[in-house]
Design an enzyme around this catalytic site. Structure first.
Site, PDB file in Angstrom:
ATOM      1  N   GLY A  54       0.824  -1.203   0.000  1.00 51.14           N
ATOM      2  CA  GLY A  54       0.000   0.000   0.000  1.00 51.14           C
ATOM      3  C   GLY A  54       0.853   1.246   0.000  1.00 51.14           C
TER       4      GLY A  54
ATOM      5  N   GLY B  51      -0.731   4.773  -0.154  1.00 52.87           N
ATOM      6  CA  GLY B  51      -1.443   6.032   0.047  1.00 52.87           C
ATOM      7  C   GLY B  51      -0.672   6.903   1.015  1.00 52.87           C
TER       8      GLY B  51
ATOM      9  N   GLY C 265       0.111   4.681   4.049  1.00 52.54           N
ATOM     10  CA  GLY C 265       1.006   3.611   3.640  1.00 52.54           C
ATOM     11  C   GLY C 265       2.412   4.117   3.369  1.00 52.54           C
TER      12      GLY C 265
ATOM     13  CG  PHE D  73      -9.076  -1.711  -2.256  1.00 55.94           C
ATOM     14  CD1 PHE D  73     -10.168  -1.850  -3.088  1.00 55.94           C
ATOM     15  CD2 PHE D  73      -8.617  -0.438  -1.961  1.00 55.94           C
ATOM     16  CE1 PHE D  73     -10.805  -0.728  -3.633  1.00 55.94           C
ATOM     17  CE2 PHE D  73      -9.239   0.683  -2.498  1.00 55.94           C
ATOM     18  CZ  PHE D  73     -10.339   0.545  -3.336  1.00 55.94           C
TER      19      PHE D  73
ATOM     20  CE  LYS E 126      -9.773   5.277  14.286  1.00 57.71           C
ATOM     21  NZ  LYS E 126      -9.442   6.162  13.161  1.00 57.71           N
TER      22      LYS E 126
ATOM     23  CG  ASN F 171     -13.501   8.465   8.906  1.00 52.68           C
ATOM     24  OD1 ASN F 171     -14.227   7.977   8.059  1.00 52.68           O
ATOM     25  ND2 ASN F 171     -12.284   7.972   9.167  1.00 52.68           N
TER      26      ASN F 171
ATOM     27  CD  GLN G 177      -9.692   2.588   6.634  1.00 51.67           C
ATOM     28  OE1 GLN G 177      -9.518   2.764   7.832  1.00 51.67           O
ATOM     29  NE2 GLN G 177      -8.858   1.883   5.900  1.00 51.67           N
TER      30      GLN G 177
END
Length: 527
Positions: free
Chosen positions: A142, A144, A147, A234, A386, A453, A481
């Site tokens: 990963g 991103g 990552g 993924f 969370k 988030n 997420q």
């Protein structure tokens, strides 16, 4: 020196215990009692709490005296070997004796300090890493922003510890076209040439030993440590591609804050990875913001890793390795206390033991403090659930309510997370992990005040659009997420007929589906 006293539980006998200690040998008999400190500890391979691998405890906690383990530290150096002291005088059961060199000593009982967990400010290895013929190879799956950030810090560590790790760290990159200096190029080429991830972590210089690789299978080839760091939706496809193409004794760490949920079951991401790839996988979670860590602003994290019995080397003080000595094979148990289906292949003993110490060495940086625990349930569920609470806090703040309203949502959210863990993982959950670790309250606070988030759910309310629309227009192809976690968890709870026991989770799911209004949040607290 540290004396580890196992299974000594009765606090009323502490004076008797100290008299026993001072009678076992001349070197201890001459020690001034005032120079000794009592504190928690645990030894790998010995019975201990599944929550922590603790080397020090400070403060006069009652729990210190009722614990399974009690330590006595003598604050003078040099430290003699315990065998020199106890050659002919070993106490009778229930006391069993172990010795190690302390990296730091506990505070006296009358000193109050906040630290109560193992943070490995120094890591004391019982076996010199240079005595092993093989080195661990690390691959990050990963690339991103999170990552790439994790890949950056572990590559720095492998470069500093060539006795334990191979220098180069492979980072799998989903190949994309990017425009740099007016030229369209592959993202992997840009990362390897400029040593920057110009799409997901722009402006951050990456170590030259971090190698971007567009081939997933090639990046993971021959790696003994696989670090998974990509959106959890993924991970199933990634595991299908890796199946049969990794070392059988590879071990994993999941940095993915999510859970795999169907109407029939809920599964920790780390255990899903382990089951799919026939390996053991731990979990990393904490109050971590990728951009801050990438800029080397100090923070802390929690890694949960319950070292499989087959990886406990004799040389590392963890008892007999599987297949050596007694001819028995101790099975590894999952987060529900059941023997796992896969018979794990032990990490060969010509590698450094893959345990808390090695993982701490890999992930710890001067700006990234690591706490090692064994409670994969608390760390995994705290990191996943969370995100639902963070979305609720964003809705609250976007509506214009104040910090006290957001605090009420956070409190209710933590209660539902602990209730969820106790209901579905009663065998191994340690609720104190959620109250005390960075992966618990620490992550909750950061997620509900500064992370994605919260930020984008707040933006959705302020703009009067759905959070899904904000995700599509603002996240550069990445995912929130909290959205997928909320939907999957709510579906799971509905299928079991217990959704009403989790009113905050239910409310967030209703808002995401457009069935409930943000104005309805206060009604949750009137019931």
């Amino acid at each position: 020196m540290i004396l580890r006293l196992v299974d000594y539980k009765k606090s009323a006998n502490i004076p008797c215990l100290l008299r026993t200690i001072f009678s076992v040998g001349p070197k201890l008999r001459d020690t001034d009692p005032r120079r000794l400190s009592l504190f928690h500890c645990s030894t790998p391979g010995l019975p201990h709490s599944p929550r922590r691998n603790i080397h020090s405890h400070s403060g006069p906690s009652r729990r210190a005296f009722s614990s399974h383990h009690l330590c006595v530290a003598r604050s003078s150096c040099p430290t003699p070997l315990l065998s020199d002291i106890l050659d002919h005088q070993r106490p009778a059961p229930p006391l069993r004796w172990y010795s190690t060199t302390a990296s730091s000593f506990a505070a006296p009982l009358n000193t109050e300090q906040p630290s109560h967990r193992r943070t490995h400010l120094q890591s004391a290895k019982m076996t010199a890493p240079g005595s092993f013929r093989r080195k661990h190879k690390v691959a990050v799956i990963g690339s991103g922003n999170w990552g790439t950030t994790v890949a950056k810090l572990v590559a720095e560590s492998t470069n500093e510890h060539p006795d334990i790790f191979e220098k180069d760290v492979q980072m799998w990159v989903y190949e994309e076209k990017v425009t740099v200096d007016g030229e369209t190029r592959n993202l992997t080429e840009v990362i390897n040439a400029k040593h920057q991830n110009t799409k997901y972590l722009e402006g951050i210089n990456l170590p030259t030993n971090l190698v971007a690789n567009p081939s997933l299978v090639d990046a993971a080839k021959d790696a003994t440590i696989l670090i998974f760091n990509l959106p959890h939706e993924f991970i199933g496809n990634i595991c299908r591609q890796l199946k049969g193409n990794i070392l059988p004794y590879a071990r994993g760490i999941s940095c993915i804050k999510g859970v795999t949920v169907t109407d029939d079951k809920i599964e920790l991401i780390c255990e899903f990875i382990g089951e799919q790839l026939d390996i053991y996988c731990g979990a990393l979670s904490g109050a971590n913001i990728a951009s801050e860590i990438a800029n080397e602003n100090w923070c802390e994290t929690t890694i949960a890793y319950n070292t499989p019995p087959c990886d406990r080397h004799v040389a590392n003080g963890n008892g007999h390795a599987n297949g050596s000595g007694n001819g028995t094979y101790e099975e590894h148990r999952d987060s529900r206390g059941k023997i796992i289906k896969t018979k794990l292949t032990p990490v060969p003993q010509n590698y450094p033991p893959l345990d808390h110490d090695v993982l701490h060495t890999l992930f710890s940086r001067p700006y990234f403090t690591v706490s090692m625990v064994s409670d994969v349930v608390g760390v995994s569920l705290g990191g996943a659930l969370k995100n639902i609470v963070a979305i609720a806090c964003g809705f609250v703040e976007g509506h214009g309510w104040n910090m006290t309203a957001k605090t009420a949502v956070m409190r209710r959210g933590m209660l539902e997370i602990i209730q969820f863990a106790r209901e579905f993982y009663p065998e191994t959950i340690e609720p104190a992990t959620l109250w005390e670790e960075s992966a618990g309250w620490g992550d909750m606070i950061v997620s509900c005040t500064a992370a994605r988030n919260w930020r984008y759910s707040k933006m959705a309310v302020e703009r009067g659009v759905s959070i899904q629309e904000i995700e599509r227009t603002e996240l550069n192809g990445q995912k929130l997420q909290g959205i997928s976690t909320s939907r999957e968890v709510s579906s799971f709870l509905r299928a079991r007929g217990v959704e009403d026991k989790y009113p905050l989770f239910k409310l967030v799911d209703g808002i995401l589906d457009g069935k409930v209004n943000v104005n309805d949040i206060p009604s949750l607290f009137r019931k």
